[in-house]
Design an enzyme around this catalytic site. Structure first.
Site, PDB file in Angstrom:
ATOM      1  N   HIS A  27       5.793   7.245   3.382  1.00  0.00           N
ATOM      2  CA  HIS A  27       4.692   6.453   3.956  1.00  0.00           C
ATOM      3  C   HIS A  27       3.624   7.398   4.500  1.00  0.00           C
ATOM      4  O   HIS A  27       3.701   7.869   5.637  1.00  0.00           O
ATOM      5  CB  HIS A  27       5.224   5.543   5.077  1.00  0.00           C
ATOM      6  N   HIS A  29      -0.788   7.932   4.044  1.00  0.00           N
ATOM      7  CA  HIS A  29      -2.036   7.432   3.466  1.00  0.00           C
ATOM      8  C   HIS A  29      -2.941   8.597   3.070  1.00  0.00           C
ATOM      9  O   HIS A  29      -3.219   9.482   3.886  1.00  0.00           O
ATOM     10  CB  HIS A  29      -2.772   6.546   4.470  1.00  0.00           C
ATOM     11  N   ASP A  31      -6.135   8.688   2.561  1.00  0.00           N
ATOM     12  CA  ASP A  31      -7.373   8.772   3.338  1.00  0.00           C
ATOM     13  C   ASP A  31      -7.114   9.066   4.813  1.00  0.00           C
ATOM     14  O   ASP A  31      -8.062   9.160   5.595  1.00  0.00           O
ATOM     15  CB  ASP A  31      -8.218   7.502   3.179  1.00  0.00           C
ATOM     16  N   GLY A 189      -3.496  -3.118   5.890  1.00  0.00           N
ATOM     17  CA  GLY A 189      -4.571  -3.747   6.644  1.00  0.00           C
ATOM     18  C   GLY A 189      -3.994  -4.579   7.774  1.00  0.00           C
ATOM     19  O   GLY A 189      -2.781  -4.580   8.019  1.00  0.00           O
ATOM     20  N   HIS A 216       3.466  -3.386   4.214  1.00  0.00           N
ATOM     21  CA  HIS A 216       3.286  -3.119   5.641  1.00  0.00           C
ATOM     22  C   HIS A 216       3.684  -4.379   6.410  1.00  0.00           C
ATOM     23  O   HIS A 216       3.071  -5.441   6.241  1.00  0.00           O
ATOM     24  CB  HIS A 216       1.827  -2.805   5.958  1.00  0.00           C
ATOM     25  N   GLU A 219       4.879  -4.197  12.302  1.00  0.00           N
ATOM     26  CA  GLU A 219       4.309  -3.204  13.208  1.00  0.00           C
ATOM     27  C   GLU A 219       3.440  -3.923  14.229  1.00  0.00           C
ATOM     28  O   GLU A 219       3.823  -4.098  15.370  1.00  0.00           O
ATOM     29  CB  GLU A 219       3.490  -2.165  12.449  1.00  0.00           C
ATOM     30  N   ASP A 308       2.462   8.532   8.220  1.00  0.00           N
ATOM     31  CA  ASP A 308       1.407   7.521   8.214  1.00  0.00           C
ATOM     32  C   ASP A 308       0.042   8.160   7.953  1.00  0.00           C
ATOM     33  O   ASP A 308      -0.424   8.180   6.819  1.00  0.00           O
ATOM     34  CB  ASP A 308       1.403   6.718   9.508  1.00  0.00           C
TER      35      ASP A 308
END
Length: 377
Positions: A27, A29, A31, A189, A216, A219, A308
């Site tokens: 996991h 990202h 970006d 998102g 996702h 959380e 993350d």
């Protein structure tokens, strides 16, 4: 708690040993992991003049402070800047190549990196061109890592944004590229107000195609999002899933009672993509010592450890393990347990996962144990 082998004393790893230990990342990202210097150089190349600073150290500090600020607006602004410099083939290629290099240097031997192709179309690239540029970057990063003496394999997860209406299109994109570097699909998102059930057509399509996907969930929202991700959508893994702790009761006598959803997650060995530092930033946990990962590991949930957003959290896989070693007294055997969990849960064919576990991960940890024992003799 330590899961040491019967004849092996609990091993307290040094930071350098943690870095050299083979690690698996599920996991992360794309970006959220750029080098600050790269952001500055790419911004200059495309004429983007909105960066808070053009000094790499100051910019890196700004990203971490914005993510730690408690302001959702400031946190989301960080991604405005990284995504802005990832709109060209050259930018995507460079970011992906450096991602693979950075992870390999940190001891990661297998990684699944996620990104949302729909966010990289502003300069005229097509969805397929975005995926091709990122894949070429990952392959270049693997080659550079090998030249530096590091080993890594990188697969991509294509993400659809929960608030948008392109999830089926992105699922089809993932399926087109599934043998070309893409290993699965994800949605990301805001959870609240955008349940995964809005994207059932994408998940049904992926299931018909026998493809893999993670969601996702659990959380920012909680147990309902976990239930929906599993029972309505059929997720293979849970991105974060930290709120499963809400279905576990610790009694006054120290006993533990699992609710039906928590028991289902554990019984079915559903992987939890835990991201400790990120969870602290979003308020899903109050401290490393209080993070649910400690109890979930003790109860033998299928827990994995992840980063993350490395830039925003100022973290790495090594640092995440460092925090857990300090908080829970974990030894090398515990770190191996987390790593094997992650490799078992990867979106790769079974024989390839098994080979990575038996030929790379277990020998790597065995060598570190021998090093520790030899150093004590």
């Amino acid at each position: 708690m330590s899961s040491s082998h019967p004849n092996t004393p609990a091993v307290s790893p040094t930071v350098e040993q943690i870095r050299r230990a083979p690690k698996v990342l599920l996991h992360d990202h794309l970006d959220g992991g750029l080098r600050p210097a790269t952001i500055i150089e790419l911004a200059a190349a495309i004429g983007y003049d909105r960066l808070p600073s053009t000094d790499p150290d100051a910019l890196g500090t700004w990203f971490r402070e914005a993510a730690d600020s408690g302001s959702l607006e400031r946190y989301l602004e960080t991604f405005d800047h990284t995504v802005a410099v990832m709109q060209t083939r050259e930018g995507l290629f460079r970011v992906a190549a450096e991602c693979a290099e950075d992870l390999a240097a940190d001891g990661v031997v297998y990684a699944e990196i996620r990104y949302a192709p729909e966010q990289h179309l502003e300069a005229g690239l097509t969805l397929d061109q975005v995926v091709e540029a990122v894949d070429e970057g990952f392959r270049e990063g693997e080659r550079r890592a090998a030249a530096a003496g590091d080993r890594i394999r990188v697969g991509a997860l294509l993400t659809a944004m929960r608030h948008a209406a392109r999830s089926l299109e992105i699922a089809e994109l993932a399926n087109r590229h599934r043998d070309l570097g893409v290993v699965g699909f994800d949605i990301a998102g805001a959870e609240a107000g955008f349940p995964p059930t809005r994207h059932l057509d994408a998940f049904e399509y992926l299931k018909r195609e026998n493809n893999h996907f993670t969601i996702h969930a659990g959380e920012a929202f909680g147990l309902p999002s976990i239930w929906q991700a599993l029972q309505w959508c059929g997720a293979d893994r849970l991105g974060h899933g930290v709120r499963i702790i809400d279905d576990i009761t610790v009694k006054d006598d120290g006993g533990v009672e699992l609710g039906r959803l928590a028991a289902y997650v554990r019984d079915k060995r559903i992987p939890l993509e835990m991201c400790p530092t990120s969870n602290l930033q979003t308020g899903a946990a109050s401290s490393y010592a209080e993070h649910p990962i400690g109890l979930l590991r003790r109860l033998y949930f299928r827990v994995t450890v992840n980063t993350d957003n490395r830039l925003m959290s100022g973290t790495s896989t090594t640092r995440e393990f460092e925090h857990l070693v300090e908080a829970f007294g974990y030894g090398l055997d515990d770190l191996q347990w987390f790593t094997v969990n992650a490799m078992k849960s990867a979106f790769l064919p079974f024989d390839e996962r098994l080979a990575m576990i038996n030929e790379v991960i277990k020998p790597g940890y065995a060598a570190l144990r021998s090093e520790w024992l030899f150093g004590r003799s």
